[in-house]
Design a protein around this motif. Structure first.
Motif, mmCIF file in Angstrom:
data_model
loop_
_atom_site.group_PDB
_atom_site.id
_atom_site.type_symbol
_atom_site.label_atom_id
_atom_site.label_comp_id
_atom_site.label_asym_id
_atom_site.label_seq_id
_atom_site.Cartn_x
_atom_site.Cartn_y
_atom_site.Cartn_z
ATOM 1 N N VAL A 80 0.863 -1.181 0.000
ATOM 2 C CA VAL A 80 0.000 0.000 0.000
ATOM 3 C C VAL A 80 0.895 1.225 0.000
ATOM 4 C CG1 VAL A 80 -1.761 1.289 1.252
ATOM 5 C CG2 VAL A 80 -1.803 -1.214 1.277
ATOM 6 N N SER A 81 0.687 2.097 -0.978
ATOM 7 C CA SER A 81 1.477 3.325 -1.043
ATOM 8 C C SER A 81 0.553 4.480 -1.375
ATOM 9 C CB SER A 81 2.593 3.210 -2.080
ATOM 10 O OG SER A 81 2.069 2.878 -3.351
ATOM 11 N N GLY A 82 1.064 5.671 -1.198
ATOM 12 C CA GLY A 82 0.235 6.859 -1.363
ATOM 13 C C GLY A 82 0.139 7.340 -2.794
ATOM 14 N N GLU A 83 -0.229 8.578 -2.919
ATOM 15 C CA GLU A 83 -0.407 9.208 -4.212
ATOM 16 C C GLU A 83 0.870 9.129 -5.040
ATOM 17 O OE1 GLU A 83 -1.235 13.768 -5.888
ATOM 18 O OE2 GLU A 83 -1.322 13.287 -3.757
ATOM 19 N N THR A 84 0.704 8.790 -6.320
ATOM 20 C CA THR A 84 1.856 8.727 -7.209
ATOM 21 C C THR A 84 2.482 10.094 -7.354
ATOM 22 O OG1 THR A 84 0.925 6.892 -8.464
ATOM 23 C CG2 THR A 84 2.617 8.194 -9.554
ATOM 24 N N ARG A 85 3.793 10.137 -7.119
ATOM 25 C CA ARG A 85 4.496 11.408 -7.217
ATOM 26 C C ARG A 85 5.544 11.318 -8.320
ATOM 27 N NH1 ARG A 85 2.872 13.994 -2.618
ATOM 28 N NH2 ARG A 85 2.226 12.640 -0.906
ATOM 29 N N GLY A 86 5.990 12.454 -8.797
ATOM 30 C CA GLY A 86 7.013 12.454 -9.819
ATOM 31 C C GLY A 86 6.505 13.036 -11.121
ATOM 32 N N ASN A 87 7.368 13.144 -12.067
ATOM 33 C CA ASN A 87 7.094 13.761 -13.348
ATOM 34 C C ASN A 87 6.330 12.799 -14.244
ATOM 35 O OD1 ASN A 87 7.210 15.017 -15.839
ATOM 36 N ND2 ASN A 87 9.298 15.758 -15.543
ATOM 37 N N VAL A 88 5.126 13.190 -14.670
ATOM 38 C CA VAL A 88 4.337 12.322 -15.541
ATOM 39 C C VAL A 88 5.051 12.106 -16.866
ATOM 40 C CG1 VAL A 88 2.991 14.232 -16.521
ATOM 41 C CG2 VAL A 88 2.026 11.924 -16.498
ATOM 42 N N LEU A 89 5.830 13.080 -17.305
ATOM 43 C CA LEU A 89 6.573 12.919 -18.554
ATOM 44 C C LEU A 89 7.632 11.826 -18.434
ATOM 45 C CD1 LEU A 89 7.055 16.677 -19.570
ATOM 46 C CD2 LEU A 89 5.287 15.067 -20.325
ATOM 47 N N LEU A 90 8.201 11.703 -17.233
ATOM 48 C CA LEU A 90 9.189 10.654 -17.003
ATOM 49 C C LEU A 90 8.542 9.280 -17.149
ATOM 50 C CD1 LEU A 90 11.979 9.630 -16.011
ATOM 51 C CD2 LEU A 90 11.126 9.907 -13.674
ATOM 52 N N ARG A 91 7.370 9.110 -16.563
ATOM 53 C CA ARG A 91 6.702 7.808 -16.645
ATOM 54 C C ARG A 91 6.228 7.509 -18.063
ATOM 55 N NH1 ARG A 91 4.030 5.497 -11.247
ATOM 56 N NH2 ARG A 91 5.516 6.326 -9.767
ATOM 57 N N LYS A 92 5.763 8.505 -18.768
ATOM 58 C CA LYS A 92 5.345 8.273 -20.146
ATOM 59 C C LYS A 92 6.518 7.812 -20.999
ATOM 60 C CE LYS A 92 2.309 10.918 -22.157
ATOM 61 N NZ LYS A 92 1.605 12.115 -22.695
ATOM 62 N N GLN A 93 7.685 8.400 -20.767
ATOM 63 C CA GLN A 93 8.866 7.961 -21.505
ATOM 64 C C GLN A 93 9.270 6.549 -21.094
ATOM 65 O OE1 GLN A 93 10.117 9.124 -24.059
ATOM 66 N NE2 GLN A 93 12.099 8.077 -24.244
ATOM 67 N N GLN A 94 9.126 6.230 -19.811
ATOM 68 C CA GLN A 94 9.397 4.876 -19.341
ATOM 69 C C GLN A 94 8.516 3.863 -20.069
ATOM 70 O OE1 GLN A 94 8.493 4.275 -15.179
ATOM 71 N NE2 GLN A 94 8.804 2.061 -15.278
ATOM 72 N N TYR A 95 7.231 4.190 -20.227
ATOM 73 C CA TYR A 95 6.306 3.278 -20.906
ATOM 74 C C TYR A 95 6.673 3.125 -22.387
ATOM 75 C CZ TYR A 95 3.543 4.259 -16.697
ATOM 76 O OH TYR A 95 3.129 4.409 -15.397
ATOM 77 N N ARG A 96 7.100 4.206 -23.004
ATOM 78 C CA ARG A 96 7.501 4.129 -24.418
ATOM 79 C C ARG A 96 8.694 3.192 -24.590
ATOM 80 N NH1 ARG A 96 7.257 9.946 -24.064
ATOM 81 N NH2 ARG A 96 5.230 10.731 -24.779
ATOM 82 N N ILE A 97 9.672 3.346 -23.701
ATOM 83 C CA ILE A 97 10.858 2.490 -23.793
ATOM 84 C C ILE A 97 10.485 1.033 -23.546
ATOM 85 C CG2 ILE A 97 13.087 1.961 -22.718
ATOM 86 C CD1 ILE A 97 13.409 4.941 -22.167
ATOM 87 N N SER A 98 9.625 0.791 -22.568
ATOM 88 C CA SER A 98 9.212 -0.576 -22.256
ATOM 89 C C SER A 98 8.499 -1.226 -23.441
ATOM 90 C CB SER A 98 8.305 -0.584 -21.024
ATOM 91 O OG SER A 98 7.882 -1.890 -20.710
ATOM 92 N N ASP A 99 7.754 -0.440 -24.214
ATOM 93 C CA ASP A 99 7.038 -0.971 -25.381
ATOM 94 C C ASP A 99 7.961 -1.240 -26.559
ATOM 95 O OD1 ASP A 99 4.578 -1.006 -24.148
ATOM 96 O OD2 ASP A 99 3.998 0.992 -24.851
ATOM 97 N N CYS A 100 9.183 -0.714 -26.527
ATOM 98 C CA CYS A 100 10.147 -0.901 -27.614
ATOM 99 C C CYS A 100 11.166 -1.951 -27.177
ATOM 100 C CB CYS A 100 10.846 0.418 -27.950
ATOM 101 S SG CYS A 100 12.166 0.244 -29.168
ATOM 102 N N THR A 101 11.139 -3.123 -27.787
ATOM 103 C CA THR A 101 12.035 -4.197 -27.361
ATOM 104 C C THR A 101 13.503 -3.844 -27.580
ATOM 105 O OG1 THR A 101 11.740 -5.264 -29.523
ATOM 106 C CG2 THR A 101 10.320 -6.011 -27.711
ATOM 107 N N PHE A 102 13.808 -3.055 -28.608
ATOM 108 C CA PHE A 102 15.200 -2.675 -28.860
ATOM 109 C C PHE A 102 15.733 -1.800 -27.729
ATOM 110 C CE2 PHE A 102 18.314 0.387 -30.517
ATOM 111 C CZ PHE A 102 19.285 -0.486 -30.987
ATOM 112 N N GLN A 103 14.950 -0.781 -27.332
ATOM 113 C CA GLN A 103 15.386 0.096 -26.247
ATOM 114 C C GLN A 103 15.388 -0.644 -24.909
ATOM 115 O OE1 GLN A 103 12.483 3.341 -27.368
ATOM 116 N NE2 GLN A 103 14.251 4.629 -26.888
#
Length: 343
Positions: A80-103
């Motif tokens: 159990v953890s609280g409200e997600t903190r941090g830069n939403v742009l950072l997480r969006k880039q994380q998801y993009r990289i995760s979707d790209c098998t080469f990266q």
């Protein structure tokens, strides 16, 4: 930073956690056994099924204090953890990289470089420290194999090949593990990795240490704004903190494995601290778990010079430091993610 080191462990399974003002109250059979101010706590890890009150979970969420629930045997149940903190742009880039098998392959390769390099140096350290009581020639062969595995990683272009090379390296590393157990050989022996459930005392300790380490990595990733459930080497699976498992690969041998070996070889943990269930599972007794956790907290406070940052930090802060470096790379602030490489 220091706050991440202040972990409240509740090891007795039948204790309940609640809130009284700004304090965590631990009760057993309606009797108060402990009271800890919330401002002294960075996270809570509790073993068993008694649980925690909604009021406490809400107060912890507001203060960004995570509560990790483990079974009495140390298996992860929920977090159990609280409200997600941090830069939403950072997480969006994380998801993009995760979707790209080469990266993803590029980052996963560095996780495994750290893992295999550190595994190699655990063996090398044994050759150096115990030349008279270990088979140095055999261990040197295994170290050479791991060195060759590191060279192979450089030319691998798929995640499947990475996992194959990592699996072979892990098998060779663990084939030397029993030789690193120098004391209490009747009660502590290692014939191979087993889990769910672990069937010997050493595997029970390794699984426990890995669960604690994974929780540390999960906290570190959340702190820097990354999603611990979206990984690069470990792919998406409901309920699995894949990126935390990625990050902890670098620390398995040098943090968790060496810690377990120290407890055994210094006789801090003994055979009497375990019992066997009818299904063959090896279970750590309550007193043994307390000894384990106390030593774990002490280990987290020990200092090491970070090889990339060239600064002295506590072992307990290493996952946080690596999470910061990973976030910097994903944001584009650095050219590559530098794995933690111990020697």
């Amino acid at each position: 930073m220091k706050k991440l080191l202040n972990t409240l462990y509740v090891t007795t399974p039948d204790r309940y956690l609640s809130l009284d003002g700004k304090n965590v109250v631990v009760t057993q059979d309606n009797n108060v056994v402990a009271r800890v101010p919330l401002h002294n706590i960075g996270e809570i890890v509790t073993f068993g099924y008694s649980g925690a009150s909604p009021a406490l979970m809400g107060a912890c969420a507001e203060r960004n204090i995570s509560i990790c629930f483990l079974s009495k045997n140390g298996r992860f149940l929920a977090r159990v953890s609280g409200e997600t903190r941090g830069n939403v742009l950072l997480r969006k880039q994380q998801y993009r990289i995760s979707d790209c098998t080469f990266q993803s392959n590029s980052i996963a390769k560095n996780f495994l470089i750290g893992k295999i390099y550190n595994s190699k140096w655990v063996i090398e350290r044994a050759i150096r420290d115990y030349p008279l009581i270990t088979d140095t020639n055999k261990h040197k062969e295994k170290s050479t194999f791991l060195s060759n595995s590191l060279k192979q990683l450089k030319n691998i272009e798929t995640l499947e090949e990475l996992r194959g090379t990592e699996g072979e390296a892990a098998s060779v590393y663990f084939s030397a593990f029993d030789d690193l157990i120098l004391q209490q050989k009747d009660e502590f022996y290692f014939k191979g990795r087993n889990r769910r459930p672990p069937t010997d005392n050493v595997n029970a300790m390794l699984s426990f240490a890995y669960a604690l380490l994974a929780n540390m990595c999960c906290s570190a990733l959340e702190t820097v704004g990354l999603d611990p459930y979206v990984g690069f080497l470990h792919r998406d699976r409901p309920g699995r903190a894949s990126l935390a498992l990625d990050l902890m690969e670098e620390f398995r041998s040098v943090f968790a494995d060496r810690f377990v070996l120290t407890l055994i070889n210094k006789k801090m943990i003994k055979g009497k601290d375990f019992f066997a269930k009818e299904n063959g599972a090896a279970i750590m007794e309550d007193e043994g778990r307390k000894t384990f956790l106390s030593a774990w907290q002490t280990k987290k406070q020990e200092k090491i010079t970070h090889p990339f940052l060239e600064e002295k930090i506590e072992w307990g802060m290493l996952p946080f430091a690596q999470a910061l470096l990973l976030a910097r790379f994903i944001r584009g602030d650095s050219d590559e993610y530098p794995p933690f490489m111990w020697k």
